[in-house]
Design a protein around this motif. Structure first.
Motif, PDB file in Angstrom:
ATOM      1  N   PRO A   1       0.991  -1.329   0.235  1.00  0.00           N
ATOM      2  CA  PRO A   1       0.369   0.142   0.156  1.00  0.00           C
ATOM      3  C   PRO A   1       0.913   0.958   0.075  1.00  0.00           C
ATOM      4  O   PRO A   1       0.681   2.411  -0.527  1.00  0.00           O
TER       5      PRO A   1
ATOM      6  N   LEU B   1       6.490   0.509  -2.068  1.00  0.00           N
ATOM      7  CA  LEU B   1       7.572   0.178  -2.352  1.00  0.00           C
ATOM      8  C   LEU B   1       7.727  -1.033  -3.158  1.00  0.00           C
ATOM      9  O   LEU B   1       7.179  -1.957  -3.440  1.00  0.00           O
TER      10      LEU B   1
ATOM     11  N   GLU C   1       5.453  -2.149   8.134  1.00  0.00           N
ATOM     12  CA  GLU C   1       5.265  -3.235   8.230  1.00  0.00           C
ATOM     13  C   GLU C   1       4.039  -4.052   8.017  1.00  0.00           C
ATOM     14  O   GLU C   1       3.402  -4.783   8.969  1.00  0.00           O
TER      15      GLU C   1
HETATM   16  S1  SF4 Z   1       5.013  -4.233   4.723  1.00  0.00           S
HETATM   17 FE1  SF4 Z   1       5.954  -2.576   4.326  1.00  0.00          FE
HETATM   18  S2  SF4 Z   1       6.646  -3.801   2.363  1.00  0.00           S
HETATM   19 FE2  SF4 Z   1       4.980  -4.899   2.982  1.00  0.00          FE
HETATM   20  S3  SF4 Z   1       3.125  -4.742   2.080  1.00  0.00           S
HETATM   21 FE3  SF4 Z   1       3.684  -3.354   3.629  1.00  0.00          FE
HETATM   22  S4  SF4 Z   1       4.669  -1.613   3.559  1.00  0.00           S
HETATM   23 FE4  SF4 Z   1       4.886  -2.686   2.063  1.00  0.00          FE
END
Ligand code: SF4
Ligand code: SF4
Lengths: 352, 528
Positions: free
Chosen positions: B405, B408, B435
């Motif tokens: 979301p 990244l 996370e």
């Molecule tokens: S944990 Fe971090 S990298 Fe993984 S989907 Fe969620 S925001 Fe994106």
């Protein structure tokens, strides 16, 4: 790894095996068409390639002392894909060589699953094409190709004839390779082009039909002829989220657009867009080769760039290059650019 | 070349997310995990008092509290027993009346299994309340500053799990007026139903609490955001708004169910269509977010004079025979709560603090529930994905990129984090990762991506701390060197004075001072 166990504690249930399996399932219609067109030969080739790839994978991992990964289906998929890109009349040892090249040179040497920069099946096919140009461009006359059905010199649904042909070559049947083969539409257009004959004229004297090309009743490698079957599988893959629409759509659309523009400028000279889209390995390449996760970009924008690049190169090679078909070269070339694309075409980060 | 590519990159929808065109205001990515909301229809039950309450002195983001009662003291329910220290902090109150047995280190719900200062209280069973805090029923007549102070004194922190002291979020900044208060009733984590039940059973308090917040920050509008998997909560909140007569400024917004919609930034994007710019707070775009449970706690604190001493917890998971929503005192040991749901034998059971997507696996069982405990999941070891996953090589399928979301590239990021290339990791926006776990959830190769991100974040923080420490020690040792040099110079100066008095030797002994270095020589000259 440390003893701390991180969230999430739930998982969607996806696995490498499930991904590979759904691509294999998606290839079933195209494989069925291959059997319909090339009879027992298609079955022999597909089985040999699948077995060859799985055996090579098993052997490699054994030699390197790594745990076996045969179960994940990636080697089987490579085998099936390789078979579908081969002309039906290739000798068995050539297909087997392709399997070894695909698994050993194009995959395991780079570190195995997930580390190969090129699609193994595609890399192997290119190696074969360059090493055995004659065999790799000799297209067996398929069953049910309307205008050739009458002149078909052998029955591909006959097990013993195919068995002979497969293991001992056309000589065993007392025929030359030339007698069994014909030009593919792309090859024909290319040859005529080099003789100074324009695309429209070339297609006319080939008796080209869009419907046959769409259904697959034309010369070509095992699995590339039927746009319909390949589209069906592609839809399935997209519906299952195994692949996203970005690469196939941008690939096919960019070939179509380029062909449209040039065809509009000089219709005598340049082949029409629909011909380009239905011809050769475009459908197979766009839905099953270019989308190979390992060797394509991970970000949606990168995938669009990748697809467009493939499209441009494909059209250019088909039109100006030395080979009639450019799909696999375009994909391999764009594979080289993947790290760069991934670096520059990242998604937009929230709030930035 | 890179510049050109960068610009080319911008061309292909750098700013436009196609999905946001389809559903305006939605946030990108996300997943749809199985709901598992087994306890959605179970009314909140009140837990009895446990034999002992274990009250950690730090239950919020910020500094630990200082106890203000002593071992052996008798305390009342709602009596402040530890005061906050520093600005970002929230005081702790006794959850019931009883005796302070000890103030010592005890295991707390933390993934490392570490201990923290806790106050152990033995309830006397009378549950006498401390009446010293008057209720502020007519809160609309009160100065917003007084409301905020009341919220601070009541020890209220974000109950959605972030446990950030609530009053800080409500500070007013003249340059950034708050327009909208968003109440988070999304509860997108599987299993958890405590917010759902609070909305159903305490709707009036929630709405009233929202109104208190709106008054305190002078916001004109309030939005209660609820996912469409809780239609009964939507109805309940609409009725509560009507009962309170707030239809004009408070509305219920129904959102299509998708995880992690309850993330603050994702919720803001889903509700307003805007993103909180990097490095800014929601208030900079005129909104603040609070959890529905927090709103109820605020209502109780302001309108009833009750500090935060209890909360609703969902007890669930496949090892729990009778899952339930329990309202329990802060500090109630988790095994005591699990026993109420029929789970007494904890062998082969794994505890998760929170939901399955973001909750922490607890290495120790005998820990208390705290202010941030929205759920306790007891899972059988064999059904806990995170414990059984077999990592395989990344096949670069891009699924993780699709569902992130935040935007990244988790596979790339994880690669750098795993290889300890933290600079590259930060280049790939490591610290923007919330996370949420969507990436790990979809990864066909079962790569514990979030684990690598946590590891890298920890390492970076550690390296930073070491660097700061190294700089401090360098400054200290430089100061020491300077001091030594100065002292030596002074000694040299004194000596040369003595020598000057015996003028005859002065010239002959000049070479002695070379050791003292230039500064010594200088001061020597000055002194002479
Ligand atoms: S944990 Fe971090 S990298 Fe993984 S989907 Fe969620 S925001 Fe994106
Ligand atoms: S989902 Fe997993 S396998 Fe796919 S790209 Fe991301 S990390 Fe790699």
């Amino acid at each position: 790894m440390s003893l701390l166990i991180s969230s999430p504690h739930a998982h969607g249930g996806d696995s490498i095996r499930a991904n590979m399996l759904s691509v294999i399932i998606a290839l079933l219609p195209a494989s069925a068409v291959a059997v319909y067109l090339f009879g027992w030969l298609a079955l022999f080739l597909m089985m040999l390639c699948i077995a060859g790839c799985m055996a090579s994978e098993w052997g490699c991992l054994k030699l390197m002392g790594r745990p076996s990964r045969i179960g994940d289906g990636s080697a089987a998929l490579t085998g099936l894909l390789l078979a579908l890109t081969l002309p039906a009349a290739v000798p068995w040892w050539m297909a087997l060589t392709g399997c070894v090249v695909a698994i050993v040179l194009a995959k395991q040497v780079y570190g195995g699953l997930g580390h190969n920069p090129f699609n193994p099946a595609l890399a192997a096919r290119v190696v074969l094409l360059i090493s055995f140009p004659l065999n790799m461009t000799a297209w067996l006359v398929p069953m049910h190709a309307p205008m050739f059905a009458a002149s078909l010199p052998l029955n591909l649904y006959d097990f013993s004839q195919c068995w002979q042909l497969f293991w001992f070559g056309p000589e065993a049947l007392g025929k030359g390779l030339d007698a069994l083969t014909m030009a593919s539409p792309l090859g024909h257009v290319k040859t005529e082009w080099s003789r100074g004959v324009g695309a429209i004229e070339a297609l006319r004297n080939y008796d080209y039909s869009y419907l046959d090309a769409f259904l697959g009743r034309e010369a070509g490698s095992l699995g590339e002829t039927s746009a319909l079957a390949l589209l069906l599988g592609g839809m399935y893959l997209m519906a299952r989220h195994t692949i996203s629409w970005h690469i196939p759509v941008s690939f096919i659309v960019s070939v179509y657009m380029l062909a449209t523009v040039f065809n509009a400028v000089n219709p005598e000279h340049f082949a029409p867009p629909l011909f380009h889209v239905l011809a050769g390995g475009l459908m197979l390449g766009a839905f099953y080769m270019a989308t190979d996760p390992v060797s394509s970009p991970v970000t949606p924008r990168g995938q669009i760039v990748f697809g467009i690049g493939c499209g441009i190169i494909t059209w250019s090679i088909r039109t100006y290059g030395g080979y009639p078909e450019g799909v696999m070269f375009s994909i391999l070339l764009m594979n080289c650019a993947v790290p760069l694309i991934d670096h520059y075409f990242r998604p937009r980060v929230y709030g930035k | 070349m890179p510049g050109l590519l960068e610009r080319l990159g911008g061309l292909f929808g750098g700013g436009v997310d196609l999905r946001s065109l389809i559903s305006p205001g939605g946030f990108p990515g996300g997943v749809h995990p199985a709901q598992m909301k087994i306890t959605a229809a179970s009314p909140i039950v009140q837990s009895p008092l446990p034999p002992q309450l274990i009250l950690p002195l730090k239950q919020h983001i910020g500094q630990i509290c200082i106890p203000i009662v002593e071992v052996g003291d008798h305390v009342l329910r709602g009596q402040k027993v530890a005061r906050s220290q520093g600005y970002v902090s929230a005081p702790v109150h006794a959850p019931t009346s009883g005796t302070v047995l000890a103030i010592e280190e005890h295991a707390v719900p933390h993934p490392s299994g570490m201990g923290r200062q806790c106050m152990i209280i033995e309830p006397d069973g009378l549950d006498e309340a401390d009446q010293s805090m008057p209720s502020l029923c007519d809160y609309l007549d009160e100065d917003p500053a007084i409301i905020r102070e009341r919220i601070r004194l009541s020890g209220i922190v974000g109950l959605g799990g972030a446990v950030f002291p609530t009053f800080i979020k409500m500070l007013r900044d003249q340059r950034h007026p708050i327009e909208t208060v968003i109440l988070n009733g999304v509860e997108c984590e599987p299993f958890l139903t405590c917010d759902h039940r609070v909305m159903l059973e305490h709707g009036d308090s929630v709405v009233r609490g929202l109104n208190v917040i709106m008054h305190a920050v002078a916001a004109k509008g309030g939005i209660i955001a609820i996912e469409d998997n809780k239609p009964d909560a939507v109805d309940a909140m609409r009725e509560a708004i009507a009962r309170a007569g707030f239809e004009a400024n408070i509305e219920v917004r129904v959102l299509p169910t998708r995880y992690p919609q309850g993330g603050e930034k994702q919720l803001i994007q889903a509700v307003t269509g805007r993103q909180v710019p990097a490095g800014k707070l929601p208030l900079h775009i005129g909104v603040i977010c609070q959890n529905v449970g927090t709103a109820k706690a605020i209502h109780d604190a302001v309108c009833m004079g009750k500090p935060l001493t209890e909360r609703v917890v969902t007890i669930s998971g496949d090892a729990v025979p009778h899952p339930a929503n329990i309202c329990a005192r802060i500090g109630t040991p988790m095994p005591f709560l699990l026993a109420q749901c029929g789970l007494r034998d904890l062998s082969g059971v794994r505890l998760i603090h929170g939901g399955p997507m973001m909750g922490e696996r607890l290495p120790r069982m005998n820990v208390p529930m705290v202010k941030s405990t929205n759920g306790i999941l007891a899972m059988r070891a064999e059904s806990l994905y995170s414990e059984n996953a077999q990592e395989e090589p990344c096949i670069r399928c891009g699924h993780c990129v699709e569902v992130c979301p935040v935007g990244l590239v988790p596979n790339e990021l994880a690669w750098h984090c795993r290889n300890d290339q933290f600079d590259r990791g930060q280049e790939y926006d490591l610290f923007d990762c919330i996370e949420c776990g969507c990436c790990s959830y979809v990864c066909p190769s079962h790569i514990p991506l979030v684990h690598y991100f946590r590891y890298a974040k920890g390492q970076v923080a550690h390296i930073e701390k070491e660097r700061a420490f190294a700089e401090l020690s360098k400054a200290r040792s430089e100061a020491r060197d300077n001091r030594l040099a100065r002292e030596q110079a002074e000694r040299a100066a004194r000596r040369s004075k003595v020598r000057k008095s015996g003028a005859a030797e002065a010239a002959a002994d000049a070479s002695d001072d070379t050791e003292a270095g230039t500064s010594g020589a200088e001061s020597g000259e000055k002194a002479s």
